[in-house]
Design a protein around this motif. Structure first.
Motif, PDB file in Angstrom:
ATOM      1  N   ALA A  58       1.055  -1.370  -0.044  1.00 62.58           N
ATOM      2  CA  ALA A  58       0.085  -0.030   0.025  1.00 62.58           C
ATOM      3  C   ALA A  58       0.804   1.229  -0.036  1.00 62.58           C
ATOM      4  CB  ALA A  58      -0.875   0.068   1.198  1.00 62.58           C
ATOM      5  N   ILE A  59       1.960   1.248   0.825  1.00 62.92           N
ATOM      6  CA  ILE A  59       2.722   2.509   1.069  1.00 62.92           C
ATOM      7  C   ILE A  59       3.458   2.755  -0.620  1.00 62.92           C
ATOM      8  CG2 ILE A  59       4.866   3.169   1.613  1.00 62.92           C
ATOM      9  CD1 ILE A  59       4.269   2.202   4.246  1.00 62.92           C
ATOM     10  N   VAL A  60       3.912   1.528  -1.142  1.00 57.54           N
ATOM     11  CA  VAL A  60       4.488   1.628  -2.719  1.00 57.54           C
ATOM     12  C   VAL A  60       3.587   2.037  -3.797  1.00 57.54           C
ATOM     13  CG1 VAL A  60       5.745   0.297  -4.508  1.00 57.54           C
ATOM     14  CG2 VAL A  60       6.632   0.229  -2.082  1.00 57.54           C
ATOM     15  N   SER A  61       2.446   1.591  -3.374  1.00 59.68           N
ATOM     16  CA  SER A  61       1.325   2.048  -4.550  1.00 59.68           C
ATOM     17  C   SER A  61       0.768   3.591  -4.406  1.00 59.68           C
ATOM     18  CB  SER A  61      -0.054   1.254  -4.111  1.00 59.68           C
ATOM     19  OG  SER A  61      -0.828   1.891  -4.734  1.00 59.68           O
ATOM     20  N   LEU A  62       0.903   3.886  -2.935  1.00 61.83           N
ATOM     21  CA  LEU A  62       0.655   5.610  -2.668  1.00 61.83           C
ATOM     22  C   LEU A  62       2.196   6.264  -3.509  1.00 61.83           C
ATOM     23  CD1 LEU A  62      -1.233   7.402  -1.168  1.00 61.83           C
ATOM     24  CD2 LEU A  62       0.179   7.226   0.747  1.00 61.83           C
ATOM     25  N   ILE A  63       2.981   5.678  -3.277  1.00 59.62           N
ATOM     26  CA  ILE A  63       4.230   6.529  -4.006  1.00 59.62           C
ATOM     27  C   ILE A  63       4.232   6.473  -5.656  1.00 59.62           C
ATOM     28  CG2 ILE A  63       6.902   6.214  -4.249  1.00 59.62           C
ATOM     29  CD1 ILE A  63       7.009   5.216  -1.298  1.00 59.62           C
ATOM     30  N   TYR A  64       3.965   5.162  -5.838  1.00 62.65           N
ATOM     31  CA  TYR A  64       3.629   5.178  -7.611  1.00 62.65           C
ATOM     32  C   TYR A  64       2.675   6.155  -8.016  1.00 62.65           C
ATOM     33  CZ  TYR A  64       7.034   1.523  -8.465  1.00 62.65           C
ATOM     34  OH  TYR A  64       7.921   0.662  -8.520  1.00 62.65           O
TER      35      TYR A  64
END
Length: 60
Positions: free
Chosen positions: A15-21
Motif C-alpha cells: 500500500a505504501i509503494v502504491s501510494l508512492i507510484y
C-alpha cells in the motif's frame, strides 16, 4: 501468528509503494489523473486500516 503478521506487513508495504507510484504518476504531462486519484485514495485507506489493525494487535 507469524504468517498473519507477515501478510499484514506485506500488504502494508504494498500500500505504501502504491501510494508512492500514484504520487509519481502526477509527473506525467497531459494525462487524466482520475485513476491515480482513486488508487491513491484506496492505498491511503489501506494504510490507515493496517495501521489501526497493527495498533490493535499490539494492544490485545
Amino acid at each position: 501468528e507469524l504468517n498473519v503478521a507477515a501478510v499484514c506487513f506485506c500488504s502494508f508495504l504494498i500500500a505504501i509503494v502504491s501510494l508512492i507510484y500514484g504520487a509519481l504518476s502526477f509527473l506525467e504531462k497531459e494525462k487524466k489523473y482520475i485513476l491515480s486519484k482513486i488508487g491513491m485514495a484506496v492505498s491511503g485507506l489501506l494504510i490507515i486500516v493496517w495501521t489501526v489493525l497493527i495498533i490493535i494487535g499490539f494492544g490485545g
